[in-house]
Design an enzyme around this catalytic site. Sequence first.
Site, PDB file in Angstrom:
ATOM      1  N   LYS A  43      16.305  46.624  56.779  1.00  0.00           N
ATOM      2  CA  LYS A  43      16.463  46.996  58.176  1.00  0.00           C
ATOM      3  C   LYS A  43      15.308  47.855  58.682  1.00  0.00           C
ATOM      4  CE  LYS A  43      21.483  47.531  57.638  1.00  0.00           C
ATOM      5  NZ  LYS A  43      22.555  48.565  57.608  1.00  0.00           N
ATOM      6  N   GLU A  99       6.330  45.899  57.053  1.00  0.00           N
ATOM      7  CA  GLU A  99       7.216  46.782  56.293  1.00  0.00           C
ATOM      8  C   GLU A  99       7.199  48.184  56.875  1.00  0.00           C
ATOM      9  OE1 GLU A  99       9.543  47.396  54.471  1.00  0.00           O
ATOM     10  OE2 GLU A  99       9.299  46.889  52.366  1.00  0.00           O
ATOM     11  N   ASP A 100       8.307  48.881  56.731  1.00  0.00           N
ATOM     12  CA  ASP A 100       8.329  50.279  57.151  1.00  0.00           C
ATOM     13  C   ASP A 100       7.524  51.147  56.194  1.00  0.00           C
ATOM     14  OD1 ASP A 100      10.079  49.853  55.049  1.00  0.00           O
ATOM     15  OD2 ASP A 100      11.829  50.727  56.027  1.00  0.00           O
ATOM     16  N   ASP A 103       6.774  52.094  48.719  1.00  0.00           N
ATOM     17  CA  ASP A 103       7.068  53.143  47.755  1.00  0.00           C
ATOM     18  C   ASP A 103       6.490  52.716  46.397  1.00  0.00           C
ATOM     19  OD1 ASP A 103       8.425  55.564  46.986  1.00  0.00           O
ATOM     20  OD2 ASP A 103      10.054  54.375  46.179  1.00  0.00           O
ATOM     21  N   GLY A 105       5.993  49.616  45.577  1.00  0.00           N
ATOM     22  CA  GLY A 105       5.234  48.394  45.830  1.00  0.00           C
ATOM     23  C   GLY A 105       5.986  47.139  45.405  1.00  0.00           C
ATOM     24  N   THR A 107       8.861  45.763  46.500  1.00  0.00           N
ATOM     25  CA  THR A 107       9.371  44.927  47.589  1.00  0.00           C
ATOM     26  C   THR A 107       8.262  44.060  48.172  1.00  0.00           C
ATOM     27  OG1 THR A 107      10.985  46.637  48.134  1.00  0.00           O
ATOM     28  CG2 THR A 107      10.574  44.963  49.815  1.00  0.00           C
ATOM     29  N   ASP A 159      15.816  55.309  56.789  1.00  0.00           N
ATOM     30  CA  ASP A 159      17.109  55.991  56.677  1.00  0.00           C
ATOM     31  C   ASP A 159      17.293  56.666  55.332  1.00  0.00           C
ATOM     32  OD1 ASP A 159      17.375  53.515  55.164  1.00  0.00           O
ATOM     33  OD2 ASP A 159      19.484  54.047  55.000  1.00  0.00           O
TER      34      ASP A 159
HETATM   35  P1  IMP Z   1       9.447  49.730  47.078  1.00  0.00           P
HETATM   36  O1  IMP Z   1       9.918  48.370  46.730  1.00  0.00           O
HETATM   37  O2  IMP Z   1       9.673  50.703  45.960  1.00  0.00           O
HETATM   38  O3  IMP Z   1       8.033  49.786  47.578  1.00  0.00           O
HETATM   39  O4  IMP Z   1      10.418  50.265  48.168  1.00  0.00           O
HETATM   40  C1  IMP Z   1      10.311  49.950  49.446  1.00  0.00           C
HETATM   41  C2  IMP Z   1      11.611  50.167  50.178  1.00  0.00           C
HETATM   42  O5  IMP Z   1      12.325  51.338  49.728  1.00  0.00           O
HETATM   43  C3  IMP Z   1      11.302  50.419  51.607  1.00  0.00           C
HETATM   44  O6  IMP Z   1      11.240  49.215  52.321  1.00  0.00           O
HETATM   45  C4  IMP Z   1      12.455  51.310  52.041  1.00  0.00           C
HETATM   46  O7  IMP Z   1      13.542  50.501  52.438  1.00  0.00           O
HETATM   47  C5  IMP Z   1      12.838  52.075  50.812  1.00  0.00           C
HETATM   48  N1  IMP Z   1      12.226  53.431  50.818  1.00  0.00           N
HETATM   49  C6  IMP Z   1      11.304  53.906  49.957  1.00  0.00           C
HETATM   50  N2  IMP Z   1      10.993  55.181  50.218  1.00  0.00           N
HETATM   51  C7  IMP Z   1      11.723  55.532  51.294  1.00  0.00           C
HETATM   52  C8  IMP Z   1      11.811  56.754  52.074  1.00  0.00           C
HETATM   53  O8  IMP Z   1      11.169  57.791  51.828  1.00  0.00           O
HETATM   54  N3  IMP Z   1      12.687  56.725  53.119  1.00  0.00           N
HETATM   55  C9  IMP Z   1      13.425  55.625  53.423  1.00  0.00           C
HETATM   56  N4  IMP Z   1      13.348  54.470  52.749  1.00  0.00           N
HETATM   57  C10 IMP Z   1      12.511  54.417  51.682  1.00  0.00           C
HETATM   58 MG    MG Z   2      12.044  48.498  53.837  1.00  0.00          MG
END
Ligand code: IMP
Ligand code: MG
Length: 177
Positions: A43, A99-100, A103, A105, A107, A159
Amino acid sequence: MEDYELEILISEADIERRVGELAQQISRDYADEDELVLVGVLKGAFVFLADLSRKLSIPRVIEFIAVSSYEEGSTASNSVRLVMDMRENIEGKQVLIVEDIVDTGRTLHFLVELLSTRNPKSVKTCALVRKPDRTEIDATLDYLGFEIPDVWVVGYGLDYDEQNRTLPHIAAMKPKG
Ligand code: IMP
Ligand code: MG
């Protein structure tokens, strides 16, 4: 996190300015190309995508995809799962994943791999925020708004357990006391 305070990390004005810059850059890069398919990752990316897409000066369409990597709260799970696919057939199209936040990487890496199997003309990536200290998988980011330290942030689509998603700025959650 039961008891926490919110500290503004990126102001509304700074976000607006940076989103404008990214939109200009993207509009320039795709100026001579066909329609761009913007794929927002639900979202969290819905606010960023709304602002970014309205500032572009090139033909574009909006799609959404949903994945899940964090089951609840902020505990990272090891796998990324496709929760909702988009409708558009992207074969031969130019795709920009929006992407928002990046973190670990995982996703973004998962999405680039997935969409690449559908024979698009190109797949690029855009994120508003990245936490460089948390990187586990080096997914290439073609467009990036801001780098932030390793703190949990909320607002502007982001969120914590569905809370504080619609704040106009990005704030860090700090444990109280
Ligand atoms: P990744 O796959 O670890 O890069 O995570 C990415 C996803 O984790 C993002 O698309 C967010 O939905 C969620 N996320 C990671 N860090 C945060 C944060 O600080 N606040 C809110 N959502 C986060
Ligand atoms: Mg996200």
